[in-house]
Design an enzyme around this catalytic site. Structure first.
Site, PDB file in Angstrom:
ATOM      1  N   ASP A   1       0.870  -1.168   0.000  1.00 52.20           N
ATOM      2  CA  ASP A   1       0.000   0.000   0.000  1.00 52.20           C
ATOM      3  C   ASP A   1       0.913   1.226   0.000  1.00 52.20           C
ATOM      4  OD1 ASP A   1      -2.080   1.749  -0.011  1.00 52.20           O
ATOM      5  OD2 ASP A   1      -3.173   0.832   1.632  1.00 52.20           O
TER       6      ASP A   1
HETATM    7  C1  BGC Z   1      -4.985   3.283  -0.099  1.00 53.13           C
HETATM    8  C2  BGC Z   1      -5.047   2.283  -1.225  1.00 53.13           C
HETATM    9  C3  BGC Z   1      -4.823   2.996  -2.536  1.00 53.13           C
HETATM   10  C4  BGC Z   1      -3.503   3.717  -2.483  1.00 53.13           C
HETATM   11  C5  BGC Z   1      -3.160   4.480  -3.746  1.00 53.13           C
HETATM   12  C6  BGC Z   1      -3.738   4.147  -0.146  1.00 53.13           C
HETATM   13  O1  BGC Z   1      -3.819   5.186   0.752  1.00 53.13           O
HETATM   14  O2  BGC Z   1      -5.058   2.616   1.141  1.00 53.13           O
HETATM   15  O3  BGC Z   1      -6.274   1.623  -1.208  1.00 53.13           O
HETATM   16  O4  BGC Z   1      -4.912   2.100  -3.590  1.00 53.13           O
HETATM   17  O5  BGC Z   1      -3.531   4.662  -1.425  1.00 53.13           O
HETATM   18  O6  BGC Z   1      -3.982   5.569  -3.896  1.00 53.13           O
END
Ligand code: BGC
Length: 745
Positions: free
Chosen positions: A266
């Site tokens: 993530d």
């Molecule tokens: C989120 C993810 C997301 C990623 C990219 C993170 O803060 O938890 O679900 O895909 O950001 O935007």
């Protein structure tokens, strides 16, 4: 003789020109070579620096390819509900491109509420086409974390409280996306069930609970959906961050399940140099190396798996064993996506996608209550419909966190109802309450001005006055995508409706002839006012076509067949979470992180309410129709089965009303003789069946030992115990219609 020879030569020449032309470039560039051969061929050509280069981000949403070899960069995109607008190279804000307004599909909780696997395939295919058109290789979704508490801010991005439902619904989505040569990146793996302290909280979960509740949907995505990518979650599990959690990634995902795809962190979820290298992470994205608060501008070389990794390799701290495994997985992803053998180009913002969004959203709308057939609307010619509430007009594709989208257009409920009636009815709107007036997120703006400085009393009085002569009053409220509502990085603060909406509903109930309440939310809202209103509808963030989809159900154009993917309790206190230790977790002196103890074990959602016999407002799986169904003739094909065999169980379902409609037939299994505590029953099958008025069909399910098993943590194996079982055919977890018993020998 001469003639024959000439003909044979001509045939050979023809065969040669029609078969594959000989490819005389390197194997990795040969589109017809097997993927594994391409991977190995590319790998041996790469330098150490090029290999390490592939394992980290180079911008907010891309990771590096191998320019020298013509191997493309990997482009990632949010998210589960539509293709995120292009962002600036190293910032979250959208870049201001004018060609990237997408189709916003319904939130995944809306998809889950369809209980319809074909809708999930349609969703996956459609969003996959949009991703392909926008030249994206990895779609950051779907999200399938279990709804453990209705307060989790991201429930709207997930598929509800039941692992079987989520597992069945995620598989077609993944397949549909990947048909387009786009990798679905299933997230957030795993036990990531709250936003409160999401990067600082450790989920303490026992193995039985992990395997029975929190892993099955991920396992289905990997083994049945063949997902090509998995995203590690922000939280820790049993003391180790999940983006490099050895047990979750190395032992279970890549070990037990044989996952051959790529693990993506993530954004900012990678927290440690050595663990990142050793514990199964393949691509590190968005790691703000100054401690998760913000990035050093263009700091990508500082990432854990960038220069520190290279130094570790050069100094002999690491061998290339892990590196080659990571690079193989990344190359495999590239050969499955951007360098796939049969290129396709997708399509974007097309009528088919708008229609898909509308159909999926409408199929998920849940009719919770319908006293005296308040719905469908039956408005006299020239009659009056009053819509009340902020969510009647508020555009909600914008907001909520990383699933925020810039959409080509968004039909709100006011427009949806007006589209349905044209000039046949007067459709008016009163604000009713002021909730959240923000209209932009990451530089995407809805262009609305929602400011209203009137007092709650004035707003209620206006709505009540307008309600007096209305044929129908439809209140559309609920939550929205702002902080502490349905929103990433914060949790809800209460289970009841915010912004004084209950007062508005109660005031309308005093005067309205026919009052319908539509609750828009991503998780359960307590409804102490439920007895006072004629009809209640659970609506969702339906995306681009949300207002039309809602109108389709309210007017009866679509006969509702949506079902709740979560339980709606009377109050929060009735639920399984009783202590702070369970939620939001505790941080004692000396603790580095918050500790969240999953003490309720497997008793999540209906497993809790059913087993403890706690009544709920609306049970898991509940949803009404404008027609009625009757179940009969439940039976098991044989009185018993063996652990190696299967057993067919069936029930007849008849449409006994006067409208065509679809029923979601649910199969729960009860294990009354288990040697351990088990939930009263668990969902193990469901089928959406379309029945014309008066029609009857037999619905059959096949049961195998897996459907009867619980996870024996001591032996680390699934156990199906011989004895009596019950197959319960139900309209919801709270409405079992028929049952059949059988024995496991
Ligand atoms: C989120 C993810 C997301 C990623 C990219 C993170 O803060 O938890 O679900 O895909 O950001 O935007």
């Amino acid at each position: 003789m001469k003639k024959t020879i000439i003909m044979a030569a001509a045939a050979l020449a023809l065969a040669a020109c029609c078969s594959q032309p000989k490819f005389d470039g390197p194997t990795y560039l040969n589109p017809n070579a097997p993927v594994e051969e391409r991977v190995e061929d590319a790998l041996v050509r790469m330098t150490l620096e090029e290999k390490v280069g592939m394992t980290t981000a180079q911008s907010k949403f891309s990771s590096r390819g191998v320019p020298r070899l013509g191997i493309p960069e990997v482009w990632h995109t949010d998210g589960p509900h539509g293709i995120r607008p292009e962002v600036l190279w190293d910032e979250w804000d959208q870049a201001g491109w004018t060609n990237d307004s997408c189709t916003a599909f319904p939130a995944l909780i809306n998809l889950a509420a369809t209980w319809d696997k074909e809708m999930s395939l349609l969703y996956g295919r459609s969003i996959g086409e949009e991703a392909r058109y926008r030249k994206k290789d990895i779609l950051l979704g779907p999200g399938i974390n279990i709804c453990r508490t209705p307060l989790n801010g991201r429930n709207f991005e997930y598929m509800g409280e039941d692992p079987y439902l989520a597992g069945q619904m995620v598989v077609p989505y993944v397949k549909g996306v990947q048909e387009n040569g786009v990798a679905a990146c299933v997230k957030h793996y795993a036990v990531n069930n709250q936003e409160f302290q999401r990067t600082q909280s450790n989920s303490v979960v026992d193995d039985r609970t992990l395997y029975e509740i929190y892993l099955p949907a991920f396992k289905a995505a990997v083994q049945e959906g063949n997902a090509w990518a998995i995203m590690g979650s922000y939280n820790l599990y049993n003391g180790q961050f999940n983006c490099h959690n050895k047990k979750l990634l190395v032992d279970i995902l890549k070990g037990e399940w044989g996952f051959d795809g790529v693990v993506v962190s993530d954004w900012g979820g990678c927290r440690d140099d050595e663990e990142a290298v050793l514990n199964g992470l393949d691509i590190e994205m968005g790691t703000w190396t100054n401690g998760l608060t913000g990035a050093a501008s263009d700091g990508y070389r500082n990432y854990h798996m960038a220069d520190p990794y290279l130094e570790g390799l050069r100094s002999g701290k690491y061998t290339t064993k892990e590196l080659d495994d990571k690079v193989r997985r990344i190359l495999r992803t590239i050969f499955r996506t951007s360098m796939r053998p049969e290129p396709n180009y997708g399509r974007f913002v097309c009528p088919e996608h708008y229609q898909a969004a509308r159909d999926i959203s409408a199929a998920g709308v849940v009719l919770l209550k319908n006293d005296n057939n308040t719905l469908p609307l039956n408005v006299p010619e020239g009659g009056k419909i009053l819509l009340v509430g902020e969510n009647v007009v508020k555009k909600m594709v914008v907001g909520g966190g990383s699933s925020n989208l810039k959409t080509a257009y968004e039909v709100n409920p006011l427009e949806g109802i007006r589209n349905a009636y044209g000039d046949k009815a007067e459709v008016v709107w009163a604000r009713g309450y002021v909730g959240d007036t923000s209209t932009s997120y990451n530089a995407v703006d809805t262009g609305q001005d929602l400011t209203d400085n009137r007092s709650p009393e004035v707003l209620i009085a206006e709505a009540v006055e307008a309600a007096k002569d209305a044929d129908y009053v439809i209140f559309v409220g609920g939550l929205n995508k702002s902080a502490h509502q349905d929103n990433e990085s914060t949790d809800r603060l209460q289970i009841t409706l915010p912004y004084g909406q209950e007062k508005v509903i109660e005031a309308l109930a005093e005067v309205a002839k026919n009052l319908v309440v539509v609750n828009i939310s991503g998780s359960a809202v307590a409804m102490p006012w439920a007895d006072k209103v004629g009809a209640i509808v659970q609506g969702w963030y339906g995306g681009t076509e949300t207002g039309n989809a809602l109108a389709d159900v309210l007017t009866g154009k679509v006969n509702p067949s949506g079902r709740l993917p979560f339980s709606v309790p009377f109050c929060y206190e009735d639920g399984p979470i009783k202590t702070e230790r369970q939620y939001p977790g505790i941080k004692e002196e000396g603790d580095e992180y918050w500790q969240t103890h999953y003490d309720e074990g497997v008793y999540v959602g209906y497993r809790w309410y059913d087993t403890k016999e706690i009544p709920v407002q609306f049970p898991f799986g509940h949803g009404l129709s404008y027609t009625t169904f009757e179940y009969s003739n439940a039976k098991a094909a044989k009185p018993s089965m063996t652990a190696a065999g299967t057993l067919k169980v069936s029930v007849d379902v008849a449409n006994t009303g006067d409208r065509d409609g679809s029923e979601i037939v649910q199969l729960y299994i009860a294990d009354p003789e288990a040697s351990i505590d088990r939930p009263a029953k668990e969902l193990k099958g469901f089928e959406k069946v379309f029945l014309k008025a008066g029609e009857k069909k037999t619905v059959t399910f096949e049961i195998d030992a897996e459907n009867l098993s619980w996870f024996n943590a001591e032996k680390h194996e699934w156990t199906a115990e011989p004895g009596e079982f019950k197959a319960l055919f139900a309209r919801s977890a709270g409405d079992v219609q028929a049952e059949a018993s059988f024995e496991l020998k």
